[in-house]
Design a protein around this motif. Structure first.
Motif, PDB file in Angstrom:
ATOM      1  N   TYR A 116      -1.496  -3.622  15.627  1.00 23.52           N
ATOM      2  CA  TYR A 116      -1.842  -2.202  15.552  1.00 23.52           C
ATOM      3  C   TYR A 116      -3.272  -1.979  16.046  1.00 23.52           C
ATOM      4  CZ  TYR A 116      -2.524   2.516  13.857  1.00 23.52           C
ATOM      5  OH  TYR A 116      -2.804   3.855  13.794  1.00 23.52           O
ATOM      6  N   ASP A 117      -4.192  -2.829  15.578  1.00 19.99           N
ATOM      7  CA  ASP A 117      -5.592  -2.695  15.993  1.00 19.99           C
ATOM      8  C   ASP A 117      -5.763  -2.957  17.487  1.00 19.99           C
ATOM      9  OD1 ASP A 117      -6.357  -2.069  13.426  1.00 19.99           O
ATOM     10  OD2 ASP A 117      -6.890  -4.126  12.894  1.00 19.99           O
ATOM     11  N   ALA A 118      -4.859  -3.767  18.054  1.00 24.19           N
ATOM     12  CA  ALA A 118      -4.888  -4.041  19.489  1.00 24.19           C
ATOM     13  C   ALA A 118      -4.249  -2.908  20.291  1.00 24.19           C
ATOM     14  CB  ALA A 118      -4.163  -5.351  19.792  1.00 24.19           C
ATOM     15  N   LYS A 119      -3.767  -1.866  19.565  1.00 23.37           N
ATOM     16  CA  LYS A 119      -3.113  -0.712  20.184  1.00 23.37           C
ATOM     17  C   LYS A 119      -1.855  -1.132  20.953  1.00 23.37           C
ATOM     18  CE  LYS A 119      -7.452   1.873  20.505  1.00 23.37           C
ATOM     19  NZ  LYS A 119      -7.236   2.498  19.196  1.00 23.37           N
ATOM     20  N   ARG A 151       3.076   3.274   6.856  1.00 25.42           N
ATOM     21  CA  ARG A 151       1.661   3.627   7.066  1.00 25.42           C
ATOM     22  C   ARG A 151       1.297   3.571   8.544  1.00 25.42           C
ATOM     23  NH1 ARG A 151      -1.919   0.362   5.302  1.00 25.42           N
ATOM     24  NH2 ARG A 151      -0.641  -1.394   4.630  1.00 25.42           N
ATOM     25  N   PHE A 152       1.767   2.518   9.234  1.00 22.63           N
ATOM     26  CA  PHE A 152       1.443   2.383  10.649  1.00 22.63           C
ATOM     27  C   PHE A 152       2.108   3.484  11.475  1.00 22.63           C
ATOM     28  CE2 PHE A 152       0.603  -2.352   9.989  1.00 22.63           C
ATOM     29  CZ  PHE A 152      -0.759  -2.192  10.064  1.00 22.63           C
ATOM     30  N   ARG A 153       3.356   3.791  11.161  1.00 23.47           N
ATOM     31  CA  ARG A 153       4.052   4.841  11.915  1.00 23.47           C
ATOM     32  C   ARG A 153       3.381   6.199  11.703  1.00 23.47           C
ATOM     33  NH1 ARG A 153       8.426   3.366  14.613  1.00 23.47           N
ATOM     34  NH2 ARG A 153       9.783   1.691  13.879  1.00 23.47           N
ATOM     35  N   SER A 154       2.919   6.455  10.489  1.00 31.39           N
ATOM     36  CA  SER A 154       2.252   7.721  10.200  1.00 31.39           C
ATOM     37  C   SER A 154       0.973   7.850  11.025  1.00 31.39           C
ATOM     38  CB  SER A 154       1.939   7.809   8.704  1.00 31.39           C
ATOM     39  OG  SER A 154       1.345   9.040   8.389  1.00 31.39           O
ATOM     40  N   GLU A 172       8.236   9.514  15.719  1.00 25.14           N
ATOM     41  CA  GLU A 172       7.595   8.656  14.722  1.00 25.14           C
ATOM     42  C   GLU A 172       7.574   9.346  13.357  1.00 25.14           C
ATOM     43  OE1 GLU A 172       6.892   5.621  14.882  1.00 25.14           O
ATOM     44  OE2 GLU A 172       7.092   5.312  17.027  1.00 25.14           O
ATOM     45  N   LEU A 173       7.236  10.631  13.319  1.00 23.26           N
ATOM     46  CA  LEU A 173       7.191  11.357  12.049  1.00 23.26           C
ATOM     47  C   LEU A 173       8.566  11.409  11.391  1.00 23.26           C
ATOM     48  CD1 LEU A 173       4.819  14.398  12.699  1.00 23.26           C
ATOM     49  CD2 LEU A 173       4.471  12.520  11.091  1.00 23.26           C
ATOM     50  N   THR A 174       9.617  11.545  12.192  1.00 26.41           N
ATOM     51  CA  THR A 174      10.972  11.564  11.635  1.00 26.41           C
ATOM     52  C   THR A 174      11.294  10.232  10.973  1.00 26.41           C
ATOM     53  OG1 THR A 174      11.649  13.116  13.365  1.00 26.41           O
ATOM     54  CG2 THR A 174      13.400  11.956  12.176  1.00 26.41           C
ATOM     55  N   LYS A 175      10.882   9.127  11.609  1.00 24.31           N
ATOM     56  CA  LYS A 175      11.096   7.810  11.004  1.00 24.31           C
ATOM     57  C   LYS A 175      10.285   7.648   9.723  1.00 24.31           C
ATOM     58  CE  LYS A 175      12.124   5.691  15.470  1.00 24.31           C
ATOM     59  NZ  LYS A 175      11.599   4.889  16.602  1.00 24.31           N
ATOM     60  N   VAL A 176       9.074   8.208   9.730  1.00 26.92           N
ATOM     61  CA  VAL A 176       8.237   8.173   8.525  1.00 26.92           C
ATOM     62  C   VAL A 176       8.935   8.900   7.386  1.00 26.92           C
ATOM     63  CG1 VAL A 176       6.099   9.038   7.496  1.00 26.92           C
ATOM     64  CG2 VAL A 176       6.033   7.920   9.731  1.00 26.92           C
ATOM     65  N   PHE A 177       9.465  10.088   7.680  1.00 25.17           N
ATOM     66  CA  PHE A 177      10.143  10.886   6.654  1.00 25.17           C
ATOM     67  C   PHE A 177      11.345  10.125   6.092  1.00 25.17           C
ATOM     68  CE2 PHE A 177      12.883  14.187   4.945  1.00 25.17           C
ATOM     69  CZ  PHE A 177      11.986  15.034   4.318  1.00 25.17           C
ATOM     70  N   SER A 197       4.137  16.603   2.888  1.00 27.87           N
ATOM     71  CA  SER A 197       3.107  16.477   3.924  1.00 27.87           C
ATOM     72  C   SER A 197       3.727  16.148   5.276  1.00 27.87           C
ATOM     73  CB  SER A 197       2.109  15.387   3.522  1.00 27.87           C
ATOM     74  OG  SER A 197       1.184  15.144   4.565  1.00 27.87           O
ATOM     75  N   THR A 198       4.662  15.205   5.287  1.00 29.86           N
ATOM     76  CA  THR A 198       5.309  14.827   6.548  1.00 29.86           C
ATOM     77  C   THR A 198       6.146  15.968   7.093  1.00 29.86           C
ATOM     78  OG1 THR A 198       5.394  12.529   5.799  1.00 29.86           O
ATOM     79  CG2 THR A 198       6.777  13.107   7.674  1.00 29.86           C
TER      80      THR A 198
END
Length: 232
Positions: A116-119, A151-154, A172-177, A197-198
């Motif tokens: 994630y940090d490596a984008k 958390r990462f997807r959000s 991505e937000l749909t997967k988070v939800f 919130s999502t």
């Protein structure tokens, strides 16, 4: 003192003798404790190579040196360089201890954070999908990994929408939800606030697309998870 000991050991014994490598390990740890990570890296690289020559790429000492190198590179924000050693360590722990073992999961989460940090988000979510499928096939719970995925997807969704990639952000937000709904009620967890919130973020995203039907759908989801009023 360490450098002098290493030179003597190399001269009397050999570059990759166990005693030489032990001193190199001590020097690496010394630099790491001093947070002199740049100085530690070349010694960790040499330590890994020495153990690999003596015991092979899957030797316990080789893998431990790879882990030290990966963690140190990540601390230096050299995330792309840290990907390979993290992957080596994860595969070793997975094969030796099993995919559901505490050690394997801890290593996986470190590897995931580094990606994630490596984008390198696409790679990150591909390996998340793979490991969750492996957990499913092995009849194991992937709750902690799913929570980290959430958390990462959000975060990723927020970045995509900020960059104007609204459709990708919506996905991505749909997967988070969906993940938040899966967690709701587990072990007494109350995810209603996060779900609202999502849903609110999805409402705003679809408003950018002038998609009234989807806006209404997510408004209904938002209302579904409203906090109940006192006495009701």
């Amino acid at each position: 003192a360490y450098l002098k000991s290493i030179r003597i050991s190399e001269s009397v014994l050999s570059e990759n003798h166990d005693d030489t490598l032990l001193t190199i390990s001590d020097l690496s740890l010394f630099y790491m404790k001093q947070e002199a990570y740049e100085k530690a890296v070349p010694w960790l690289q040499r330590l890994r190579l020495g153990h690999e020559m003596n015991r092979g790429s899957d030797g316990e000492e080789t893998v431990q040196a790879a882990l030290g190198l990966a963690v140190t590179l990540a601390k230096l924000d050299r995330h792309d360089e840290a990907v390979e050693p993290f992957e080596v360590v994860y595969q070793f722990h997975k094969n030796k201890f099993g995919i559901g073992s505490k050690r394997s999961i801890e290593t996986f989460l470190k590897m995931a954070k580094n990606l994630y940090d490596a984008k390198r988000s696409q790679e990150l979510f591909e390996i998340y999908d793979t490991i969750l499928e492996e957990f499913k096939q092995a009849n194991l719970s992937g709750t902690r990994i799913e929570w980290t995925t959430l958390r990462f997807r959000s975060r990723r969704a927020r970045e995509l929408i900020t960059l104007g990639q609204v459709d990708e952000g919506i996905n991505e937000l749909t997967k988070v939800f969906e993940l938040q709904e899966r967690f709701e009620g587990i072990d007494g967890r109350d995810f209603r606030k996060l779900l609202r919130s999502t849903a609110g973020r999805l409402i705003k995203a679809y408003q950018k697309r002038d998609d009234e039907a989807m806006v209404e759908r997510w408004k209904a989801a938002y209302d579904q998870y409203r906090e109940p009023k006192p006495g009701k």
